[in-house]
Design a protein around this motif. Sequence first.
Motif, mmCIF file in Angstrom:
data_model
loop_
_atom_site.group_PDB
_atom_site.id
_atom_site.type_symbol
_atom_site.label_atom_id
_atom_site.label_comp_id
_atom_site.label_asym_id
_atom_site.label_seq_id
_atom_site.Cartn_x
_atom_site.Cartn_y
_atom_site.Cartn_z
ATOM 1 N N THR A 26 -0.594 -3.751 -9.053
ATOM 2 C CA THR A 26 0.353 -2.921 -9.808
ATOM 3 C C THR A 26 1.667 -3.663 -10.018
ATOM 4 O O THR A 26 2.220 -3.678 -11.128
ATOM 5 C CB THR A 26 0.591 -1.582 -9.076
ATOM 6 N N ASN A 56 0.605 5.211 -9.800
ATOM 7 C CA ASN A 56 1.410 4.182 -9.137
ATOM 8 C C ASN A 56 2.489 3.609 -10.029
ATOM 9 O O ASN A 56 3.613 3.376 -9.606
ATOM 10 C CB ASN A 56 0.505 3.013 -8.716
ATOM 11 N N ASP A 115 -4.062 -1.429 -15.247
ATOM 12 C CA ASP A 115 -3.836 -1.637 -13.819
ATOM 13 C C ASP A 115 -4.884 -0.807 -13.088
ATOM 14 O O ASP A 115 -4.720 0.394 -12.904
ATOM 15 C CB ASP A 115 -2.411 -1.197 -13.449
HETATM 16 MG MG LIG Z 1 -2.077 -0.555 -7.468
#
Ligand SMILES: [Mg+2]
Length: 254
Positions: free
Chosen positions: A15, A42, A117
């Motif tokens: 991320t 996230n 992601d």
């Molecule tokens: Mg992540």
Amino acid sequence: MMISITSGKGGVGKTSFALNLALALSPAYRVLLVDADLGLANVDVMLSLAPTVTVRHVLLEGRSIREAVINSGYGFDILPAASGVVELAQPDSEMKGTLELGLRELAEEEYDLLIFDTGAGISPIVLWFNCLADFNLVIYTPEPTSITDAYALIKVLSRDYGQKNFFLLANQASEKEGEQYFSHLNRVIGHYLGLNPYYLGAIPRDGEVEKSIRLQKPLLARKRESKAAQAILLVAEKLKPFLPGEEPLVATKY
Ligand SMILES: [Mg+2]
Ligand SMILES: Nc1ncnc2c1ncn2[C@@H]1O[C@H](COP(=O)(O)OP(=O)(O)O)[C@@H](O)[C@H]1O
């Protein structure tokens, strides 16, 4: 074009890298960062954003995908995931159909690049996002478990799903460690899977990365001179030849 940021093992830095890559390529490229960990958001957290419409509203409440897209404030857009929504951890085929249609439309009409992601591992939704992408960028750290898990993910994606275009990136690694593990992975992938992954280099371990996450501000927006930021910028340069060309300048005729 679509590229997935993925890994076999969790917590390798996907991320953090994905959002800094999005920043590095903007605004030269129109980038949409998709939080592909659909049920456990996230990306918005790392940017201190609080989206009101997320992929949950798109997949469970019939809202359009464009309503969920927000500006990150750093030159690229985001498609936010939901937080703690179990139904989204394993979307059914109708939801996947809606998502694929929406993402393909955005990729064709509004963006040069979609960055996914993903979550870690080989769960069905992770494999699904990786198969939708044109390129799979697999991140590993210099630990034996991370290397074997990276190989396992690549094996499943290539053997069972026909994926062929792999980038490898070492994170939290010195240049030497990154290269050593790459040459090992490359040998095994070549021998058993008949593929040649492309090596993007290594991002060093750098306390500024963790600090950026704590401060909810991307590394490239606060410490561009840091070692990790410089390495990420280099990776972005290495990726550019694979990205859709920028519009050529039209010569003005008088
Ligand atoms: Mg992540
Ligand atoms: N280059 C790096 N140097 C130091 N710490 C890092 C680096 N990359 C990632 N981390 C740390 O690793 C942890 C996991 O990062 P994250 O981006 O959330 O990984 P993932 O998305 O793969 O789970 C974070 O706490 C982050 O601070």
